[in-house]
Design a protein around this motif. Structure first.
Motif, short mmCIF file in Angstrom:
data_model
loop_
_atom_site.label_atom_id
_atom_site.label_comp_id
_atom_site.label_asym_id
_atom_site.label_seq_id
_atom_site.Cartn_x
_atom_site.Cartn_y
_atom_site.Cartn_z
N ARG A 93 46.14 68.60 11.74
CA ARG A 93 47.23 67.61 11.72
C ARG A 93 48.03 67.72 10.42
NH1 ARG A 93 42.77 64.47 13.65
NH2 ARG A 93 42.77 63.10 11.82
N VAL A 94 47.34 67.93 9.32
CA VAL A 94 48.03 68.13 8.04
C VAL A 94 48.92 69.36 8.10
CG1 VAL A 94 47.67 68.78 5.61
CG2 VAL A 94 46.36 66.89 6.62
N ARG A 95 48.41 70.41 8.71
CA ARG A 95 49.18 71.65 8.83
C ARG A 95 50.48 71.41 9.59
NH1 ARG A 95 45.21 74.36 10.67
NH2 ARG A 95 44.39 74.81 8.59
N HIS A 96 50.44 70.55 10.61
CA HIS A 96 51.66 70.24 11.36
C HIS A 96 52.65 69.44 10.51
CE1 HIS A 96 54.40 69.34 14.56
NE2 HIS A 96 54.21 68.04 14.39
N VAL A 97 52.15 68.50 9.71
CA VAL A 97 53.04 67.75 8.82
C VAL A 97 53.71 68.69 7.83
CG1 VAL A 97 53.14 65.95 7.04
CG2 VAL A 97 51.73 65.61 9.09
N MET A 98 52.96 69.68 7.34
CA MET A 98 53.56 70.67 6.45
C MET A 98 54.65 71.45 7.15
SD MET A 98 51.98 70.01 3.70
CE MET A 98 52.80 71.29 2.77
N GLN A 99 54.45 71.78 8.42
CA GLN A 99 55.51 72.44 9.18
C GLN A 99 56.78 71.58 9.22
OE1 GLN A 99 53.36 72.97 12.94
NE2 GLN A 99 53.58 75.18 12.72
N TYR A 119 53.16 68.27 22.08
CA TYR A 119 51.82 68.37 21.52
C TYR A 119 50.77 68.73 22.57
CZ TYR A 119 53.94 66.31 17.40
OH TYR A 119 54.74 66.08 16.30
N GLU A 120 51.19 68.95 23.79
CA GLU A 120 50.24 69.34 24.84
C GLU A 120 49.57 70.66 24.49
OE1 GLU A 120 52.21 69.38 28.58
OE2 GLU A 120 52.45 67.19 28.69
N GLY A 121 48.28 70.69 24.63
CA GLY A 121 47.52 71.91 24.34
C GLY A 121 47.15 72.09 22.88
N MET A 122 47.65 71.23 22.00
CA MET A 122 47.29 71.31 20.59
C MET A 122 46.02 70.50 20.34
SD MET A 122 49.46 70.12 17.18
CE MET A 122 50.89 71.08 17.63
N ASP A 159 52.85 62.46 15.27
CA ASP A 159 54.28 62.72 15.49
C ASP A 159 55.14 61.85 14.59
OD1 ASP A 159 53.27 60.56 17.14
OD2 ASP A 159 55.20 60.52 18.18
N VAL A 160 54.69 60.63 14.31
CA VAL A 160 55.48 59.71 13.49
C VAL A 160 55.42 60.11 12.02
CG1 VAL A 160 55.67 57.30 12.76
CG2 VAL A 160 55.23 57.85 15.16
N VAL A 161 54.24 60.46 11.53
CA VAL A 161 54.11 60.91 10.14
C VAL A 161 54.94 62.18 9.92
CG1 VAL A 161 52.52 61.78 8.38
CG2 VAL A 161 51.87 59.82 9.79
N ALA A 184 52.47 58.80 19.23
CA ALA A 184 53.02 57.48 19.53
C ALA A 184 54.23 57.52 20.45
CB ALA A 184 53.39 56.76 18.23
N GLN A 185 55.05 58.53 20.34
CA GLN A 185 56.31 58.58 21.09
C GLN A 185 56.09 59.31 22.41
OE1 GLN A 185 58.32 60.56 17.66
NE2 GLN A 185 59.93 59.04 18.06
N ALA A 186 56.39 58.63 23.50
CA ALA A 186 56.22 59.25 24.81
C ALA A 186 57.05 60.53 24.93
CB ALA A 186 56.61 58.26 25.90
N GLU A 187 58.24 60.50 24.35
CA GLU A 187 59.12 61.67 24.45
C GLU A 187 58.57 62.86 23.67
OE1 GLU A 187 59.89 58.70 23.38
OE2 GLU A 187 61.61 57.88 24.52
#
Length: 309
Positions: free
Chosen positions: A232-238, A221-224, A186-188, A213-216
């Motif tokens: 994870r790279v694919r999400h950063v690209m998003q 990210y639940e279920g991912m 989430d931070v990256v 890292a972030q509780a909020e």
């Protein structure tokens, strides 16, 4: 030079951008062994400034010489060499036109514990050196992040006015982030989004871990399934405007080549635009580094599953 279809698709993501900027992006994307593929493999050499010369070069003393890095990038067929003002000045004349250059325009040193970067060069320097792009680091999460954002945004605006592309190193860190949090997914992704919002054309991030890292942010990210780096790279690209911005991933500290190649393959499979590999390159002997970079290029040019280019 005819622009390939793959590169044209990347350039189309920068609608409304100045023609000079798009021409320099094309110059980067059409150079070297990855030229025309839409991928980039870049050699960054700011570690002497950032980490100190002994830590960076003593394991391979030939790397103390700035010309070594120009020659390595050229021999390996890389997309570009990125470095601070001094290193580029030491070789830009001799190697003029041999490969695209990226001027790293802000830097920090390890002698201070201040989470900040000093502006050490500018657009005029980049133009005089014949650079295709200028680069800045941001530290989302640090106490001085907003000052950094303002400095970098000002630099980005000036660079665009003069037709230079902009690379942003997005490295979250600060007293509210633990060491493991700095590479949390989430931070990256947040760092990549901030870099895109500031106007970066190319974004450099670290490969993200499966940590949230972030509780909020955790409910998002639940279920991912975060177990695979490619996902994870694919999400950063998003986060980088749904892949409309070029994102390259750092190689980090020197590691076993098998682990490095597996990481590169996952970056490829996740849709990353390439790699920016420093210490894993120049801390090895020249021939070994050249061959390793060649293998990295081969991986990025191959299809998922290990098929040929």
């Amino acid at each position: 030079m005819r622009i390939s279809e793959a590169v044209q698709r990347v350039l189309n993501n920068y609608g409304g951008e100045r023609p000079g900027v798009k021409a320099n992006l094309a110059r980067l994307l059409m150079h070297g062994r990855t030229g025309g593929s839409g991928k980039l493999v870049i050699l960054p050499v700011d570690q002497g400034f950032e980490h100190g010369p002994g830590r960076s070069f003593s394991v391979n003393p030939a790397a103390y010489d700035p010309h070594y890095h120009f020659e390595l990038a050229i021999e390996a067929g890389l997309s570009a060499l990125a470095a601070p003002l001094g290193l580029l000045t030491a070789g830009a004349d001799r190697f003029a036109g041999a490969l695209p250059l990226i001027l790293k325009a802000n830097n920090a040193d390890n002698l201070s514990d201040d989470r900040d970067q000093a502006v050490t060069a500018g657009v005029r320097d980049a133009l005089q050196l014949g650079c295709s792009a200028i680069g800045y680091t941001i530290y989302p999460g640090c106490d001085r992040q907003y000052e950094m954002f303002e400095e970098v945004r000002e630099g980005i605006a000036e660079a665009r006015d003069h037709g230079l592309a902009v690379v942003v190193w997005a490295y979250p860190r600060g007293r509210h982030l633990g060491k493991d949090d700095e590479t949390a997914l989430d931070v990256v992704a947040y760092g990549a989004q901030i870099a895109a919002q500031l106007g970066a054309h190319i974004i450099k991030v670290k490969p993200p871990s499966a940590v949230i890292a972030q509780a909020e942010a955790r409910p998002a990210y639940e279920g991912m399934d975060l177990s695979g780096l490619a996902t994870r790279v694919r999400h950063v690209m998003q986060a980088a405007f749904a892949g409309r911005r070029i994102v390259v991933f750092s190689g980090g500290p020197a590691k076993d080549v098998t682990a490095l190649y597996d990481e590169i393959a996952a970056i490829r499979d996740g849709g990353g635009h390439g790699s920016i590999v420093g210490r894993n390159s120049f801390q090895r002997p020249f021939g070994e580094a050249r061959d390793m970079l060649g293998r990295i290029i081969d991986i990025h040019l191959s299809q998922a599953g290990g098929q040929g280019p």
